[in-house]
Design a protein around this motif. Structure first.
Motif, PDB file in Angstrom:
ATOM      1  N   ASP B 295      -6.422  -5.099  -5.178  1.00  0.00           N
ATOM      2  CA  ASP B 295      -5.499  -4.014  -5.505  1.00  0.00           C
ATOM      3  C   ASP B 295      -5.312  -3.139  -4.265  1.00  0.00           C
ATOM      4  O   ASP B 295      -5.810  -3.460  -3.188  1.00  0.00           O
ATOM      5  CB  ASP B 295      -6.021  -3.193  -6.698  1.00  0.00           C
ATOM      6  N   ARG B 296      -4.579  -2.048  -4.434  1.00  0.00           N
ATOM      7  CA  ARG B 296      -4.304  -1.181  -3.293  1.00  0.00           C
ATOM      8  C   ARG B 296      -5.599  -0.597  -2.713  1.00  0.00           C
ATOM      9  O   ARG B 296      -5.720  -0.408  -1.503  1.00  0.00           O
ATOM     10  CB  ARG B 296      -3.374  -0.044  -3.732  1.00  0.00           C
ATOM     11  N   ASN B 297      -6.575  -0.323  -3.580  1.00  0.00           N
ATOM     12  CA  ASN B 297      -7.821   0.265  -3.092  1.00  0.00           C
ATOM     13  C   ASN B 297      -8.668  -0.721  -2.303  1.00  0.00           C
ATOM     14  O   ASN B 297      -9.347  -0.328  -1.357  1.00  0.00           O
ATOM     15  CB  ASN B 297      -8.657   0.803  -4.277  1.00  0.00           C
ATOM     16  N   ASP B 298      -8.670  -1.984  -2.708  1.00  0.00           N
ATOM     17  CA  ASP B 298      -9.663  -2.905  -2.154  1.00  0.00           C
ATOM     18  C   ASP B 298      -9.111  -4.046  -1.319  1.00  0.00           C
ATOM     19  O   ASP B 298      -9.885  -4.795  -0.724  1.00  0.00           O
ATOM     20  CB  ASP B 298     -10.512  -3.505  -3.292  1.00  0.00           C
ATOM     21  N   ALA B 299      -7.808  -4.196  -1.250  1.00  0.00           N
ATOM     22  CA  ALA B 299      -7.273  -5.384  -0.569  1.00  0.00           C
ATOM     23  C   ALA B 299      -7.585  -5.401   0.913  1.00  0.00           C
ATOM     24  O   ALA B 299      -7.775  -6.470   1.500  1.00  0.00           O
ATOM     25  CB  ALA B 299      -5.768  -5.497  -0.786  1.00  0.00           C
ATOM     26  N   LEU B 300      -7.648  -4.220   1.527  1.00  0.00           N
ATOM     27  CA  LEU B 300      -7.826  -4.224   2.972  1.00  0.00           C
ATOM     28  C   LEU B 300      -9.203  -4.726   3.387  1.00  0.00           C
ATOM     29  O   LEU B 300      -9.434  -5.017   4.562  1.00  0.00           O
ATOM     30  CB  LEU B 300      -7.541  -2.833   3.544  1.00  0.00           C
ATOM     31  N   GLY B 301     -10.115  -4.867   2.418  1.00  0.00           N
ATOM     32  CA  GLY B 301     -11.414  -5.456   2.730  1.00  0.00           C
ATOM     33  C   GLY B 301     -11.369  -6.966   2.849  1.00  0.00           C
ATOM     34  O   GLY B 301     -12.383  -7.584   3.165  1.00  0.00           O
TER      35      GLY B 301
END
Lengths: 420, 420
Positions: B295-301
């Motif tokens: 999701d927007r919170n965790d995708a960049l990981g």
């Protein structure tokens, strides 16, 4: 990535020992990974929840399985009656917005005590309240798409007196065609933006222009205007002034409609925060919703009662006291919603004003109890007034209707989740 | 208040014209106001929604009725496979937290490709995944109350390999008694607070003290420790340090357990943000959840992929452009959740980076399009990556499984709303 290529959800072989399942019904059929999920013989969360809630009927509130949304039936009845009395007194037609309770039981009660009709946002909600027996519905949301137009037209063809609020021509064109195909008709209200800047035409002149275009469509008839003064939530002094500004725009638009020969019998407006000022305006249809249950955001608008008017609470249990100065309750954002409050926090703990529900995770609520002489113990029950009743109720399939501390019945939230 | 005294929800007389209902099934029975809501013959929102979603199978994503939650099946499969490969490579047992998808279909797939077990929070979720065929479940939440203890004990008696994480003795005492009555047993993990300050014993010594008390209970056995490093969400540099701190506390606790003769084979931990660092710690059971959908919170990981790894989106339609500089979409907090993001806003519009989803009401999303050359038109389709997959999915009864732009099937969210 070693196994990514082998990952396919439609793989029907499950290398699991499932022997212990053989005696259980319903179960997840092993071959179902390839099938449409609808064919899987597994109960919905809704059915499970309603069964569990039914098992609570007759219990004391201190014994119900938590977390659970609870409605005090006496408060609910008083809230419904109070606004209906106000509307009757001022010859205003109350069209309660059902988004708050999403419950046929409560909606039909609102009609039974005098509401002129019910308001819904989404087409699916209209279907539920139509099937429940509501004779007149206002869909206060622009429907977009052939499916929705056809679904609404079907309701009208089945005898529903349908009204739809629109702020442009596109949704009305599709609706008009669908109504024509179904041999039915509907009323239209032209929506004005009176300051929330969400939907609605931004000037009386542009509203008139839309109304004139709508007037050329078959099977629909413009019969008024609507607005939602959702920006008006100020203190009692400034709210009067803000409502007067909204009213001036409504009157100007109404006069423009009438001068142009466009029907404007219905002026639909209002909100829970402004509800008791409706008689000072030209609004003759009041669409308040939250008044039925009230919540942390809106209870203080109820004269003399305040939070004592809140019919909705969530009964919770303390599940941990491991962290100093804090207890954790078994209700989080999936029970209370993440909907906010301008003072922060996620709800009020009934009867424990110094306890602060400071944060939520999905299934946990963090209660700061550092200001308490004695903190609640693991296993203790509490009740929470949620920030926002509408968001909270939408998470639940049913509410426990409680009278004098005993669960009397389950109030079904039959329109839960019907966002289409 | 003129009519308050006359307002009773159990009044069985509805003075409404309901003749148009006679040909409709199911409907709301006139006499039902007195009856338990369960006896009312009205479909649940879940059943209605699943029927509507099934009607979308075979459609192009551009033609589905909106708003609707959509899962890209190829991305989902890749996400599941990627973390399972990582876990396999490092001999870590993956116990995915099912709170994200609440879907038996996805949970059974996680097991099929190698997960050691599944994690749930609430008892009702355990019931769903047990019925779906999961052989081993970790209930990572302290159960409180006789109902829950009995329900969990029944699952164990039916063959489920049950583990429960607790941070105190109270929940385990009740569970132990219920298990004894049912002739079943369960494993216990002692939860540590490694910095989130939510639940969990705050020192290795106090965790050991709890473990020693738990060791005296029948029908349960302490087999390890658990933690949730939910406070660790920093940038790649500091996350390594924070994970090392968590690991130090886990190791100290493990050593204290072993020195005291208490079983500590299982060290359960991890989260989606820290998942790829698990092999640098003593954690041998990884409970990541959001990785399945992102999701927007965790995708960049997700290294190299970022938002291209997001399997979940919400397909929406523009329903109004009446207010300058803005379009309004048909998805609000009841579709996307109000769950936040540290940068503000309520989601990302796929492919339109300059459009900002700046606010939500219940059924409306406000998109600031003032930075766009050309704003989307009423009727246009967009896709939104929600802030928080877990909160979003919990609002939906089913997700449209899409491959190559076509709806292949409905993924049931059968554990939706099971907060008890």
């Amino acid at each position: 990535m070693r196994r990514g290529a082998a990952v396919g959800l439609d793989d029907s072989v499950l290398p699991l020992d499932r022997h212990h399942l053989l005696s259980l019904e319903p179960h997840y059929a092993p071959g179902a990974m390839t099938a449409s999920a609808r064919s899987v013989d597994i109960r919905t969360g809704a059915d499970r929840t309603l069964e569990l809630l039914e098992a609570q009927v007759g219990r004391s509130l201190d014994e119900v399985e938590t977390p659970v949304a609870v409605v005090d039936l006496d408060r609910l009845e008083a809230n419904l009656g109070r606004l209906q009395s106000y509307a009757d007194e001022h010859a205003i037609s109350l069209w309660p917005h059902t988004k708050t309770h999403k419950s046929p039981e409560i909606g039909m009660r609102q009609l039974a005590i005098g509401a002129g009709g019910l308001t819904v946002a989404k087409t699916g909600e209209a279907e539920v309240f139509h099937e429940a027996g509501a004779p007149r519905l206002l869909v206060h949301y622009p429907p977009l798409g052939v499916d929705k137009w056809d679904r609404l037209a079907r309701l009208a063809a089945e005898g529903l007196e349908l009204t739809v609020a629109v702020d442009g021509v596109a949704p009305a064109e599709g609706l008009s065609s669908a109504l024509q195909r179904a041999g039915a008709k509907a009323e239209l209200l032209v929506e004005l933006d009176v300051g929330l800047h969400r939907t609605g035409q931004v000037t009386p002149a542009s509203a008139l222009a839309v109304a004139q275009q709508l007037g050329r469509l078959p099977a629909v008839e413009v019969t008024g205007i609507s607005c939602y003064p959702g920006h008006v939530r100020e203190d009692p002094a400034s709210i009067v002034e803000a409502v007067a500004e909204v009213d001036a725009m409504l009157r100007e638009t109404r006069d423009a409609f009438l001068a142009a020969g466009i029907g404007c019998d219905r002026i639909s407006g209002g909100s829970t925060p402004t509800r008791y000022l409706t008689h000072t305006t030209c609004v003759n249809e009041l669409r308040a919703g939250t008044y039925a249950l009230l919540d942390r955001n809106d209870a203080l608008g109820e004269p003399d009662l305040g939070f004592d008017a809140c019919a909705l609470t969530v009964a919770v249990t303390v599940v941990s006291d491991a962290v100093p100065g804090q207890v954790v309750i078994d209700a989080g954002s999936k029970t209370l919603t993440s909907d906010g409050h301008h003072d922060g926090g996620n709800g009020l703990i009934v009867g424990v004003p110094d306890a602060r529900l400071r944060a939520l995770n999905e299934e946990h609520g963090y209660v700061d109890v550092s200001a308490l002489q004695e903190r609640p113990a693991v296993g203790d029950r509490l009740q929470v007034i949620p920030n926002h009743a509408c968001g909270c109720v939408n998470l639940h399939e049913g509410l426990l209707g409680v009278r004098n501390g005993t669960v009397e019945r389950v109030i079904r939230v039959a329109a839960r989740g019907l966002v289409r």
